[in-house]
Design a protein around this motif. Structure first.
Motif, PDB file in Angstrom:
ATOM      1  N   VAL A   1      24.598  14.506  51.637  1.00 17.84           N
ATOM      2  CA  VAL A   1      26.040  14.649  51.826  1.00 17.84           C
ATOM      3  C   VAL A   1      26.734  15.057  50.537  1.00 17.84           C
ATOM      4  O   VAL A   1      27.690  15.848  50.543  1.00 17.84           O
ATOM      5  N   LYS A   2      26.250  14.563  49.396  1.00 15.61           N
ATOM      6  CA  LYS A   2      26.897  14.886  48.123  1.00 15.61           C
ATOM      7  C   LYS A   2      26.619  16.327  47.728  1.00 15.61           C
ATOM      8  O   LYS A   2      27.513  17.060  47.321  1.00 15.61           O
ATOM      9  N   GLY A   3      25.347  16.737  47.826  1.00 13.34           N
ATOM     10  CA  GLY A   3      25.000  18.091  47.441  1.00 13.34           C
ATOM     11  C   GLY A   3      25.573  19.144  48.353  1.00 13.34           C
ATOM     12  O   GLY A   3      25.930  20.244  47.912  1.00 13.34           O
ATOM     13  N   LYS A   4      25.687  18.829  49.641  1.00 16.75           N
ATOM     14  CA  LYS A   4      26.203  19.796  50.612  1.00 16.75           C
ATOM     15  C   LYS A   4      27.728  19.836  50.629  1.00 16.75           C
ATOM     16  O   LYS A   4      28.328  20.909  50.755  1.00 16.75           O
ATOM     17  N   PHE A   5      28.352  18.675  50.495  1.00 17.97           N
ATOM     18  CA  PHE A   5      29.798  18.614  50.711  1.00 17.97           C
ATOM     19  C   PHE A   5      30.589  17.986  49.560  1.00 17.97           C
ATOM     20  O   PHE A   5      31.816  17.930  49.633  1.00 17.97           O
TER      21      PHE A   5
ATOM     22  N   CYS B   1      24.080  15.127  56.100  1.00 20.74           N
ATOM     23  CA  CYS B   1      23.190  15.768  55.129  1.00 20.74           C
ATOM     24  C   CYS B   1      23.335  17.272  55.135  1.00 20.74           C
ATOM     25  O   CYS B   1      23.009  17.937  54.147  1.00 20.74           O
ATOM     26  N   GLY B   2      23.778  17.846  56.262  1.00 15.89           N
ATOM     27  CA  GLY B   2      24.018  19.286  56.337  1.00 15.89           C
ATOM     28  C   GLY B   2      22.838  20.116  56.775  1.00 15.89           C
ATOM     29  O   GLY B   2      22.964  21.333  56.907  1.00 15.89           O
TER      30      GLY B   2
ATOM     31  N   ILE C   1      34.252  12.175  51.765  1.00 10.71           N
ATOM     32  CA  ILE C   1      33.482  10.987  51.396  1.00 10.71           C
ATOM     33  C   ILE C   1      34.396   9.767  51.360  1.00 10.71           C
ATOM     34  O   ILE C   1      34.043   8.688  51.851  1.00 10.71           O
ATOM     35  N   HIS C   2      35.583   9.953  50.805  1.00  5.43           N
ATOM     36  CA  HIS C   2      36.518   8.835  50.719  1.00  5.43           C
ATOM     37  C   HIS C   2      36.920   8.353  52.109  1.00  5.43           C
ATOM     38  O   HIS C   2      37.103   7.145  52.331  1.00  5.43           O
ATOM     39  N   SER C   3      37.045   9.265  53.066  1.00  4.15           N
ATOM     40  CA  SER C   3      37.438   8.847  54.419  1.00  4.15           C
ATOM     41  C   SER C   3      36.324   8.046  55.091  1.00  4.15           C
ATOM     42  O   SER C   3      36.598   7.170  55.911  1.00  4.15           O
TER      43      SER C   3
ATOM     44  N   LEU D   1      24.464   6.047  49.540  1.00  4.65           N
ATOM     45  CA  LEU D   1      24.143   7.435  49.821  1.00  4.65           C
ATOM     46  C   LEU D   1      25.302   8.366  49.503  1.00  4.65           C
ATOM     47  O   LEU D   1      25.145   9.405  48.858  1.00  4.65           O
ATOM     48  N   GLU D   2      26.495   8.005  49.955  1.00  2.00           N
ATOM     49  CA  GLU D   2      27.614   8.931  49.891  1.00  2.00           C
ATOM     50  C   GLU D   2      28.323   8.926  48.543  1.00  2.00           C
ATOM     51  O   GLU D   2      29.038   9.890  48.217  1.00  2.00           O
TER      52      GLU D   2
END
Length: 1006
Positions: free
Chosen positions: A319-323, A211-212, A864-866, A849-850
């Motif tokens: 995770v999406k918004g941060k990374f 989440c960061g 995210i893909h990894s 989530l991701e």
């Protein structure tokens, strides 16, 4: 502290609901709020060091001791001391306090090597660096001692360097009490304490959801985004071995030169970085929470996301918004217009592409009439983009055939609110969700679909005694945390919700005074509840009667209640009615018009609320003003200078039907992969093949683009200015951080150019002019302007012309002429497409989530893909045992409408003969044409399938890196600093050190 860091601190606001008291600080009397941290009062007057204290949201951590002051002659931590009416004099500038703070900071330097000039975090926002300057540190007494741990690079997004970690605990506090993922702790019992993930020493494979939060609050470089490493500074890209040699040189100079000269070099380098590192305020382009933050960029490189000032999120991200921003620079981005030719597509100039589209749309309009053309507006683009596009449909084409993707998810929730309370938006704010005494979550996997909202609910539940009820067919994190969790039979929520309303009336819990004063149709509605006994609901919903009674009693005794719901309610054939049932229950229990109450349909896309607000609908002009109302239509005709159609247009669902019927001949679609967004993808694809002309506007070549005749390359939010409106009706500005890539253009520019080609005399120079026009025509947005929305200023509609907004709706009545709400009678209907002997499994679906929906953006984020490279179908252990299936087995899911292949993941999140597909699996290949009759929203959650076991077998679809694989949270109430204070090596600064006297040697010994 440097001015730059001071500017990024949370606002120090002395106004509080607590009593105002006067206290003395350094001989000056100042106003403070009783009960607030003393450090907050001090920081409104002056700066003092405070490395571990971040904000009131994080609260006191008390690990660093750098904020020590004297109160009544005694040294205390100002972060851990609260203001009181009888507080004795506070002294911050005494020799004793200054010496104690310096001693505390020197201990910190024993855990952290100052090599600021070659550190990627030397950007004037490192609190350790800034405190060294503030204290004028020249030398250190506690020598730096590396910890015996390797740097952890096991997470794809960030790294942890234990030897740079000062053990302040901010990361732990953020994880345990703000995000409440409860992954981080500090191993205070270790010989060399360090941060732990799930009690272990590796990030990868833990319950960390990336989440960061931890990185955002880290006051040094111990936790850092991998995207920053070697990128931020002028010398930070030096190879590791060479970098270490430079650091050694600096450290060798320190004993003789002192830190002063060294810090001057780092300060100069930091100033140089300002010219190459750009910081731009933006708003997240994923879900509807509306997180805002600064994006740091160097050229086109996205260095990091820094949240702090956002009204909705503060320090929070997911995770999406941060990374999740790598898609912006993806090699797959469309950069030039494309025109179809026989063997595919060819690149074209804007002039050629626009001329072709204008000519073809004009000819179809001339031959078949304006209603032979449909326009689909994106719910991911800005309010200004969407406004111009719906205006293009109505003014240039002359049709009300315009819609957006809220038709697929949120229209039923809006319908339920329009029926009962009059406005189609959240009745309060995210703050109200956190303030409620009871939160009920129905058909929403909030922790994965709206994770930052989930943090506020989890925090209130963990720290403030909020009660939580979750009703869902699938187990998820919020269900695990709930005080009551139950699983209604899919599609039956209306029955138990209505039974709750009947129970309130029958057992004296209905708020009759409230109903008499503020609500119409009470008697009619109460009579309609006759069938909805608790026994009936228990039978229909397949829920134990005692569970329903427990739920009813929780609702009855709750002082305030909010209800959160999402696609688990709305994507059924009774989506509008079930949403209405929620609002009915809130009215019956008096849970409107007060803080901590209300209805909260959680909007799916970042601007799905805004897309409805700006008129991307077949029946309403901007501001939900009816196209069939002569007076309202006349206002828009005058404002736009054209005659407008006086009848409802076609929605998304009806457009597809009209294509198959030969009535709709052309379509202009922006920012939506409609084949994988609409239900029954095969029918949608077949419709697109029949179109005479099809224009798609997007940033990637999607599945839908395959059917286009012309493709316009749009630009994502980082490449333009505009506003979004979040789920809580919050209107926010975002700013252009990067230039448009290649020949791509902002959507409003493309639409305006096309309109001009087709004879319109539009001449918008900036999105602010579009907002001004919108505000002039829409009462909900009347007081909106770019000036009032500057930077992190926000407004929640309705906004009065003077700029006053309404964070809480209905404080003086409901949005009907008589200011009374309306209870709405309902009839239960069984869901369509139930399982039978052939299609024996119920298919559920939803977000991860991701990933976001079909994954067009997130699948282009390598990290995210990894973590989650492939999709899968979740099946229950019971079903796996019955069919002799293990995780990794390939199966084919077959419905009445299509089929797809997927790997199996065996999990107890689903039960019995229910299976679950993430939306990245293209579940639309399986779903049918049945819809909610009131809104035509597809019943994505009413599909039955059979499962065919295939001979192929692969590895487990969950990677060990994924938090779901084996993560085990380690919940605790924050940092547990008392464990640090109990360590033998802890010494409170400013107190005399204990002298250890060696015992005398025995006589005769040597």
């Amino acid at each position: 502290m440097s001015p730059t860091e001071a500017e990024t601190q949370p606002t120090r606001n002395s106004q509080s609901a607590s009593a105002r008291v006067d206290i003395s600080i350094d001989g000056h009397t100042i106003a403070a709020a009783e009960g607030e941290p003393l450090i907050e009062a001090i920081l409104r007057e002056k700066e003092i060091p405070h490395i571990c204290y971040h904000s009131p949201l994080m609260g006191p951590i008390q690990t660093c001791d750098t904020c020590l002051v004297e109160v009544g002659g005694k040294l205390v931590r100002s972060c851990g001391t609260t203001v009181s009416a009888n507080m004795q004099a506070v002294v911050t500038d005494s020799k004793r306090a200054n010496d104690a703070r310096a001693e505390a900071y020197d201990v910190i330097l024993g855990n952290h090597m100052l090599y600021c000039t070659v550190c990627d975090n030397n950007n004037e926002n490192c609190r350790v660096h800034n405190t060294a300057l503030e204290l004028n540190v020249q030398h250190q007494n506690h020598p730096f001692t590396p910890k015996p741990y390797e740097v952890d690079m096991s997470n794809p997004f960030y790294r942890y360097d234990p030897s740079q970690c000062i053990l302040c605990g901010q990361c732990v506090q953020a994880c345990q009490t703000v995000e409440v993922n409860e992954t981080l702790s500090i191993g205070w019992d270790l010989e060399h304490p360090r941060v732990l993930w799930d009690g272990g020493m590796q990030i990868g494979g833990s319950s960390c959801v990336s989440c960061g939060h931890c990185i955002t609050v880290c006051p040094c470089n111990a936790l850092m985004e991998r995207s920053m490493l070697g990128e931020a500074g002028f010398m930070t890209s030096i190879p590791h071995d060479s970098l270490n040699k430079l650091i050694d040189v600096v450290k060798d100079l320190e004993p003789e030169m002192g830190y002063g000269a060294i810090m001057q070099v780092s300060q100069t380098e930091a100033k140089m970085r300002e010219e190459r590192v750009k910081r731009t305020k933006t708003v997240c382009t994923y879900c509807g929470v509306g997180c805002s933050y600064d994006v740091w960029t160097r050229d086109r490189h996205i260095l990091k996301i820094v949240p702090l000032h956002g009204e909705s999120n503060q320090i929070s991200t997911c995770v999406k918004g941060k990374f999740g921003w790598d898609f912006v620079n993806s090699k797959d981005r469309l950069q030039r217009p494309l025109i179809r030719q026989q063997d595919g597509f060819r690149e074209a100039s804007w002039e050629e592409a626009l001329d072709l589209v204008a000519q073809r749309l004009g000819a179809i309009k001339q031959e078949h009439g304006p209603d032979s053309i449909g326009v689909i507006v994106s719910s991911k683009t800005s309010n200004e983009d969407g406004y111009v596009m719906q205006k293009f449909a109505r003014v240039v084409i002359g049709t009300n055939n315009v819609d957006n993707c809220s038709r697929y998810c949120q229209s039923p929730a809006t319908q339920g609110l329009f029926r009962t309370v009059g406005l189609g938006g959240d009745s309060g704010s995210i703050d109200d969700m956190g303030a409620a005494k009871l939160v009920m979550i129905v058909g929403s996997n909030t922790a994965e679909s709206h994770p930052v909202i989930a943090t506020r609910v989890k925090r209130a539940h963990k720290l403030h005694g909020q009660r939580m009820i979750v009703a869902d067919v699938r187990m998820h994190e919020m269900a695990e945390r709930a005080d009551i969790f139950f699983r209604p039979r899919p599609g039956t929520d209306l029955a138990w919700l209505s039974a709750m309303s009947k129970y309130m009336f029958d057992n004296g819990h209905a708020k009759l005074d409230f109903l008499q004063k503020w609500v119409n149709n009470v008697d009619e509605y109460r009579k309609s509840l006759d069938p909805f006994t608790m026994e009936y609901a228990a039978e229909v919903c397949d829920v134990p009667l005692e569970t329903l009674h427990s739920v009813a009693e929780e609702i009855a005794k709750a002082e305030t209640m909010c209800v959160l719901w999402a696609m688990g309610i709305t994507q059924h054939t009774d989506g509008s009615d079930a949403s209405t049932a929620i609002s009915n229950l809130l009215l019956v229990t008096g849970n409107y018009m007060r803080p901590g109450t209300g209805a909260y349909p959680l909007r799916g896309h970042n601007n799905v609320q805004g897309a409805g607000d700006i008129g991307a609908a077949p029946n309403t002009f901007p501001g939900y003003q009816s196209v069939t109302d002569d007076q309202l239509r006349a206002k828009f005709e005058q404002g736009w200078g054209v005659k407008l159609p006086n009848y409802r247009g076609l929605d998304n669902h009806e457009m597809v039907e009209a294509i198959h019927q030969g009535k709709l001949r052309a379509m202009y679609l922006a920012g939506e992969d409609m084949i994988y967004a609409d239900s029954n993808a095969n029918v949608v694809a077949a419709a697109f093949e029949k179109l005479d002309f099809f224009v798609v506007q997007d940033i990637f070549f999607t599945e839908t683009c395959r059917y286009a005749d012309v493709i316009f390359p749009g630009a994502p939010a980082l490449e333009k200015d505009g506003t979004f409106t979040s789920t809580e009706r919050r209107i926010q500005r975002f700013y252009q951080a990067l230039p448009e890539l290649g020949d791509s253009r902002a959507d409003w520019k493309i639409v305006q150019s096309l309109a001009q080609k087709m004879g319109a005399s539009w001449n918008y120079q900036h999105p602010s002019e579009i907002m001004a026009e919108l505000a002039s025509l829409v009462p909900l947005y009347a007081g909106c302007s770019y000036e009032r929305l500057e930077q992190y200023n926000t407004l929640q509609w309705p906004v009065d012309p003077d700029g006053n907004d309404q964070p809480l709706l209905y404080t003086d009545g409901f949005a009907f002429p008589d200011k009374k709400a309306r209870l709405y009678p309902l009839v239960y209907q069984e869901p369509t497409d139930p399982p039978d002997s052939e299609f024996d499994l119920f298919l559920n679906n939803g977000r991860q989530l991701e990933h976001f929906h079909e994954g067009n953006m997130t699948n282009r984020v390598p990290g995210i893909h990894s973590e989650t490279p492939e999709s899968y179908v979740e099946i229950s252990p019971e079903l796996a045992h019955e069919r002799s299936i293990d995780s990794g087995q390939w199966v084919r899911l077959v419905s009445r409408y299509g089929a797809l292949k997927a790997k199996v993941l065996v999990t107890d999140r689903v039960q019995a003969k229910q299976v679950y597909l993430p939306l990245t699996s293209h579940v639309n290949l399986l779903t049918g044409n049945h819809v909610d009759p009131a809104t035509h929203t597809p019943a994505f959650k009413e599909t039955s399938v059979r499962m065919e076991v295939l001979p192929e077998r692969g590895e487990d679809p969950l990677r060990r890196l994924n938090f779901r694989y084996s993560g085990k949270r380690t919940p605790q109430m924050g940092v547990e600093v008392d464990r640090k204070w109990k360590r033998a090596d802890y010494h409170f600064p400013g107190e005399p050190a204990l002298v250890h006297i060696q015992p005398a040697a025995p006589a005769g010994s040597k």
